[in-house]
Scaffold this motif. Sequence first.
Motif, PDB file in Angstrom:
ATOM      1  N   LYS A 102       0.815  -1.277   0.057  1.00  0.00           N
ATOM      2  CA  LYS A 102      -0.012   0.153   0.130  1.00  0.00           C
ATOM      3  C   LYS A 102       0.973   1.240  -0.113  1.00  0.00           C
ATOM      4  N   VAL A 103       0.510   2.296  -0.830  1.00  0.00           N
ATOM      5  CA  VAL A 103       1.341   3.330  -0.950  1.00  0.00           C
ATOM      6  C   VAL A 103       0.511   4.554  -0.627  1.00  0.00           C
ATOM      7  N   GLU A 104       0.751   5.528  -0.124  1.00  0.00           N
ATOM      8  CA  GLU A 104      -0.186   6.785   0.099  1.00  0.00           C
ATOM      9  C   GLU A 104       0.365   7.901  -1.222  1.00  0.00           C
ATOM     10  N   PHE A 105      -0.429   7.837  -1.802  1.00  0.00           N
ATOM     11  CA  PHE A 105      -0.135   8.981  -3.209  1.00  0.00           C
ATOM     12  C   PHE A 105      -0.525  10.266  -2.922  1.00  0.00           C
ATOM     13  N   ALA A 148      10.915   5.294 -19.788  1.00  0.00           N
ATOM     14  CA  ALA A 148      10.462   4.923 -18.519  1.00  0.00           C
ATOM     15  C   ALA A 148      11.147   4.282 -17.550  1.00  0.00           C
ATOM     16  N   SER A 149      11.883   3.233 -18.169  1.00  0.00           N
ATOM     17  CA  SER A 149      12.779   2.498 -17.344  1.00  0.00           C
ATOM     18  C   SER A 149      13.862   3.158 -16.611  1.00  0.00           C
ATOM     19  N   TYR A 150      14.412   4.106 -17.552  1.00  0.00           N
ATOM     20  CA  TYR A 150      15.476   4.968 -17.174  1.00  0.00           C
ATOM     21  C   TYR A 150      14.889   5.889 -15.789  1.00  0.00           C
ATOM     22  N   ILE A 151      13.693   6.434 -15.892  1.00  0.00           N
ATOM     23  CA  ILE A 151      13.173   7.187 -14.696  1.00  0.00           C
ATOM     24  C   ILE A 151      12.864   6.279 -13.608  1.00  0.00           C
ATOM     25  N   ILE A 152      12.537   5.130 -13.673  1.00  0.00           N
ATOM     26  CA  ILE A 152      12.561   4.288 -12.366  1.00  0.00           C
ATOM     27  C   ILE A 152      13.756   4.135 -11.900  1.00  0.00           C
ATOM     28  N   GLU A 153      14.934   4.037 -12.754  1.00  0.00           N
ATOM     29  CA  GLU A 153      16.212   3.593 -12.222  1.00  0.00           C
ATOM     30  C   GLU A 153      16.829   5.021 -11.564  1.00  0.00           C
ATOM     31  N   ARG A 154      16.649   6.137 -12.116  1.00  0.00           N
ATOM     32  CA  ARG A 154      17.286   7.417 -11.750  1.00  0.00           C
ATOM     33  C   ARG A 154      16.599   7.974 -10.499  1.00  0.00           C
ATOM     34  N   LEU A 155      15.447   7.503 -10.249  1.00  0.00           N
ATOM     35  CA  LEU A 155      14.748   8.215  -9.311  1.00  0.00           C
ATOM     36  C   LEU A 155      14.566   7.032  -8.153  1.00  0.00           C
ATOM     37  N   GLY A 156      15.143   6.151  -8.312  1.00  0.00           N
ATOM     38  CA  GLY A 156      15.074   4.776  -7.068  1.00  0.00           C
ATOM     39  C   GLY A 156      13.662   4.448  -6.950  1.00  0.00           C
ATOM     40  N   MET A 157      13.053   4.071  -7.714  1.00  0.00           N
ATOM     41  CA  MET A 157      11.567   3.799  -7.642  1.00  0.00           C
ATOM     42  C   MET A 157      11.497   2.327  -7.437  1.00  0.00           C
ATOM     43  N   HIS A 158      10.441   1.919  -6.391  1.00  0.00           N
ATOM     44  CA  HIS A 158      10.515   0.468  -6.193  1.00  0.00           C
ATOM     45  C   HIS A 158       8.712   0.004  -6.930  1.00  0.00           C
ATOM     46  N   GLN A 159       8.956  -1.207  -7.137  1.00  0.00           N
ATOM     47  CA  GLN A 159       7.626  -1.740  -7.628  1.00  0.00           C
ATOM     48  C   GLN A 159       6.714  -1.849  -6.472  1.00  0.00           C
ATOM     49  N   ILE A 160       5.196  -1.689  -6.953  1.00  0.00           N
ATOM     50  CA  ILE A 160       4.391  -1.642  -5.801  1.00  0.00           C
ATOM     51  C   ILE A 160       2.948  -2.589  -6.210  1.00  0.00           C
ATOM     52  N   ALA A 161       3.073  -2.748  -7.735  1.00  0.00           N
ATOM     53  CA  ALA A 161       2.106  -3.669  -8.111  1.00  0.00           C
ATOM     54  C   ALA A 161       2.220  -4.079  -9.296  1.00  0.00           C
ATOM     55  N   HIS A 162       1.501  -5.150  -9.838  1.00  0.00           N
ATOM     56  CA  HIS A 162       1.695  -5.806 -11.229  1.00  0.00           C
ATOM     57  C   HIS A 162       0.253  -5.945 -11.916  1.00  0.00           C
ATOM     58  N   LYS A 201       9.343   7.098  -3.201  1.00  0.00           N
ATOM     59  CA  LYS A 201       8.938   7.088  -1.807  1.00  0.00           C
ATOM     60  C   LYS A 201       7.726   8.031  -1.664  1.00  0.00           C
ATOM     61  N   ALA A 202       7.758   9.278  -1.963  1.00  0.00           N
ATOM     62  CA  ALA A 202       7.000  10.473  -1.445  1.00  0.00           C
ATOM     63  C   ALA A 202       5.585   9.951  -2.177  1.00  0.00           C
ATOM     64  N   GLY A 203       5.353   9.276  -3.058  1.00  0.00           N
ATOM     65  CA  GLY A 203       3.968   8.935  -3.615  1.00  0.00           C
ATOM     66  C   GLY A 203       3.619   9.935  -4.551  1.00  0.00           C
TER      67      GLY A 203
END
Length: 246
Positions: free
Chosen positions: A13-16, A36-50, A77-79
């Motif tokens: 669960k993430v509070e957006f 989009a994959s580059y954005i995920i990597e550079r911002l250190g994002m994590h998977q929350i769903a599929h 992390k900030a949602g």
Amino acid sequence: MDIFETKVVELEKVEFHNPVVIGGFVGSTLTGFIAASYIIERLGMHQIAHVKSPHIPPISVFVGKKLRTPFRIYSNKAGTIMVVICEVPIDDEGLYEISSALLSWIAERDPKDFVILEGAPVPQIVAEHSVYCVADEDKLKEFTAKGLDAAQSALIMGMGGALLNECLAYKLSGVTFLTPASVNIPDPGSVLALIENVNDAFGLQIDTAILEQSVKDFHKQLQELMSQYRQAYNKPEKPPSESMYG
């Protein structure tokens, strides 16, 4: 659980907080997906769903020393930022069902904008990577005021087009950033152009240093290949003062 049901499966669960949602998918080019994959990597994002659906090919992807499903949703992390990617093509029969289920889930998170990143297929590497914005009139005014170019016309197909249609149904702001991209050679310049426009439009401050170096290396390699080709066929190089177009 119905194994033939299309749905978003939450891993946590993430509070957006009014997030910008960015989508990149495999289509006629890989540009949107790579961006989009580059954005995920550079911002250190994590998977929350599929996304689970019988319309998604039964393929597992090994990424970051983990087995993952191909249609994934990430958050910072900030949602405030959500990224949706899919590493496999979806057949036309599944586009409506998947986009409907995904937008229904996203709409509950009160998104600010849904931004589709796309590469418009062209047969060769382009000299300049112009990026064009597709959006409603109010959004176009907002983005053009920031220096972005508005597209005169465009046809958005595949998963990106299906999601934009669902944005209309849910009365969400749907946007596409579109740039020419070679169908034959992955060009980091097209990815860089998309990221720079995302930064300008939403102030995300995604670090582009790696991409900028990749573009320099890419063009250096192209120049070396062109030089080798001329030497192999005994074609002298044109003097620097002449145009590359003859």
